[in-house]
Motif scaffolding. Structure first.
Motif, short mmCIF file in Angstrom:
data_model
loop_
_atom_site.label_atom_id
_atom_site.label_comp_id
_atom_site.label_asym_id
_atom_site.label_seq_id
_atom_site.Cartn_x
_atom_site.Cartn_y
_atom_site.Cartn_z
N UNK A 127 -0.22 4.97 1.36
CA UNK A 127 -0.37 4.61 2.46
C UNK A 127 -1.45 3.48 2.87
N UNK A 128 -1.49 2.73 3.78
CA UNK A 128 -2.50 1.78 4.43
C UNK A 128 -3.62 2.32 5.33
N UNK A 129 -4.78 2.01 4.87
CA UNK A 129 -5.97 2.67 5.69
C UNK A 129 -5.96 1.87 6.97
N UNK A 130 -6.48 2.28 8.11
CA UNK A 130 -6.88 1.16 9.11
C UNK A 130 -7.61 0.07 8.79
N UNK A 131 -8.73 0.09 8.07
CA UNK A 131 -9.41 -0.97 7.90
C UNK A 131 -8.71 -1.99 7.05
N UNK A 132 -7.67 -1.59 6.23
CA UNK A 132 -7.02 -2.65 5.35
C UNK A 132 -6.03 -3.14 6.19
N UNK A 141 0.97 -1.13 -0.03
CA UNK A 141 -0.08 0.05 0.15
C UNK A 141 1.09 1.27 0.12
N UNK A 142 2.11 1.12 0.80
CA UNK A 142 2.81 2.55 0.81
C UNK A 142 3.43 2.65 -0.69
N UNK A 165 -0.13 14.06 0.27
CA UNK A 165 -1.17 12.88 0.30
C UNK A 165 -1.37 12.13 1.68
N UNK A 166 -0.13 11.58 1.75
CA UNK A 166 -0.20 10.64 2.97
C UNK A 166 -0.69 11.46 4.12
N UNK A 167 -0.17 12.63 4.46
CA UNK A 167 -0.80 13.44 5.68
C UNK A 167 -2.40 13.38 5.50
N UNK A 168 -2.77 13.79 4.51
CA UNK A 168 -4.22 14.27 4.37
C UNK A 168 -5.18 12.80 4.21
N UNK A 169 -4.46 11.64 4.07
CA UNK A 169 -5.23 10.42 4.11
C UNK A 169 -5.08 9.90 5.53
N UNK A 170 -4.14 10.04 6.27
CA UNK A 170 -3.77 9.00 7.42
C UNK A 170 -4.72 9.57 8.56
#
Length: 469
Positions: A17-22, A11-12, A306-311
């Motif tokens: 980055x990986x979501x919490x659900x994944x 995912x990285x 984008x990683x900041x905004x998604x995490x």
């Protein structure tokens, strides 16, 4: 490497980055890889319609004031396209598409002020990013953005312009050292007459085309531009060059295994340049998950933002903030530093940019307001930044609105004593040694479980290791 760790690495690399659900429900790598590919074509990202552009495009009869206002409007629209694409990277259910498109955006580097042409080029890239490289190459080569940027609109049989032909070989297909100056001259003759009309449509101007015979890469004939592209695609070196770049982008920008690259290049060539098949093979190889490849890449500025905004996730109170961040970190979408694109790798980091990167989490997720004195940029990037109206000598990191609820609720399930280690495993590419975990515990806010989770997250994101993936 455990399955969850493999999922995180994929995912990285294949996304942001990986979501919490994944992360909570790891999948077998083969199944996960297949799920990364979108089931339908990429929807266009539109800031100006064809009709609106045809009606409002710059015209020769405009007076100086009208031209100035039109240039300002065009630059604003390019900035709007930047933000629209960045938000698509944040919100998409298929980050592999956008991550691969970001690669091609750098490979086919193009910097022009025309928003409609940039929008058209981006759509060509996103439509073909995971498809056939030959289709992508031809679509980009016939796009008004690239023909304009590389001066092929001025390429006529009486006065051949070699710029487009040279970059097609050096940057898009073969790489430097795999063609001669005579090949450049002959290819330029073949591309004479390629151009575009006022609406941005590709046109072939027969009167401007050199109909004579050409000698190119050992072949001879009355070649046109399509013939040249087909000859380039027939060269196995094209497959090697593209595969090398994809390997550095997805696997490691510090160490290239030439044997594996050559194996992948043979597969890519045999599969008729199917980009999706090449990536699927790469992602399902055991060596992709070797320890030496963990943390072997430095996140680009766009990947970092984008990683900041998604995490967590978060939204900025000032919608222009991502443009300013791209500028100060050195990767402004639609404004590459030169025709070769962004060099990437270690070039993303220097002493000042690393300090800025490590201060961003506190500004976005904490309560501090941070002022940054911007360093001097090279002339080209500074000019591009000014054109997008993001140039400022001092930048106040505008406050963001993080949505902590789901993130905090997920990590509340962890026992307090194991939380630092678990959070580090989620946010960083490799596990921290016990002494570093002890430092985190010492400085984390323990006023409540919520504050403990938040402060640990910020501290981890401020570490140099967070810059790697």
């Amino acid at each position: 490497m455990e399955l969850r760790e493999r999922n995180k690495l994929l995912y990285d690399r294949a996304g942001f980055g990986i979501s919490l659900s994944d992360y909570d429900q790891p999948k077998p790598i083969e199944n996960l890889t297949q799920s990364l590919f979108p089931k339908q074509a990429a929807a266009p990202l539109t800031v100006v319609t064809a009709a609106a552009w045809a009606e409002n495009a710059p015209r020769k009869e405009m007076d100086p004031q009208e031209r100035k206002e039109k240039r300002m409007e065009m630059r604003q629209l390019v900035g709007d396209l930047n933000l629209l694409w960045l938000n698509e990277m944040v919100q998409t259910a298929y980050p592999l598409l956008e991550k691969t498109s970001l690669f091609w955006h750098g490979h086919f580097a193009c910097r022009i002020d025309n928003p409609y042409f940039q929008q058209d080029l981006l759509q060509n890239i996103r439509s073909n990013a995971l498809g056939n490289f030959g289709d992508l190459l031809k679509a980009v080569s016939k796009s008004p953005a690239m023909l304009s940027f590389l001066n092929n609109q001025q390429n006529r049989k009486q006065h051949p312009n070699e710029n487009f032909a040279r970059e097609v070989m050096e940057l898009f297909t073969l790489g430097r050292g795999h063609y001669s100056e005579d090949d450049v001259k002959e290819a330029a003759r073949a591309f004479t007459g390629w151009g575009f009309d006022q609406s941005g449509g590709f046109v072939f101007r027969e009167r401007a085309h050199d109909e004579g015979r050409k000698k190119f890469l050992g072949k001879e004939g009355n070649f046109n531009g399509d013939d040249i592209l087909n000859i380039l695609l027939a060269q196995k070196q094209t497959s090697v060059f593209i595969t090398q770049k994809l390997y550095r982008y997805f696997v490691s920008d510090t160490r290239t295994d030439e044997r594996r690259v050559n194996e992948l290049a043979k597969y890519f060539y045999h599969e008729n340049y199917d980009i999706g098949k090449l990536l699927e093979k790469m992602f399902t190889e055991d060596w992709f998950y070797d320890d030496q490849n963990i943390g072997a890449k430095i996140k680009s500025p766009v990947e970092l933002i984008v990683g900041y905004m998604r995490t967590v996730p978060l939204r900025f109170t000032n919608e222009k903030t991502p443009l300013q961040l791209q500028r100060i970190l050195g990767q402004l979408l639609f404004a590459p530093p030169n025709v070769a694109g962004w060099p990437g790798g270690k070039n993303w980091i220097d002493s000042s940019s690393l300090v800025i990167r490590m201060r961003l989490p506190e500004a976005f997720l904490g309560s501090k307001e941070i002022n940054l004195q911007l360093k001097e940029l090279d002339t080209d990037l500074a000019e591009a930044s000014e054109k997008m109206e993001v140039h400022t000598q001092q930048f106040n990191l505008a406050r963001a609105n993080p949505d902590w609820d789901n993130y905090v609720n997920y990590w509340k399930q962890q026992a307090e004593q194991t939380l630092p280690k678990s959070l580090a495993a989620y946010l960083l590419p490799f596990q921290l040694p016990p002494e570093k975990l002890d430092v985190l515990k010492k400085f984390a806010d323990k006023d409540s479980s919520e504050e403990y989770i938040k402060s640990l997250t910020i501290l981890l994101m401020e570490m140099p290791e967070y810059q790697l993936c």
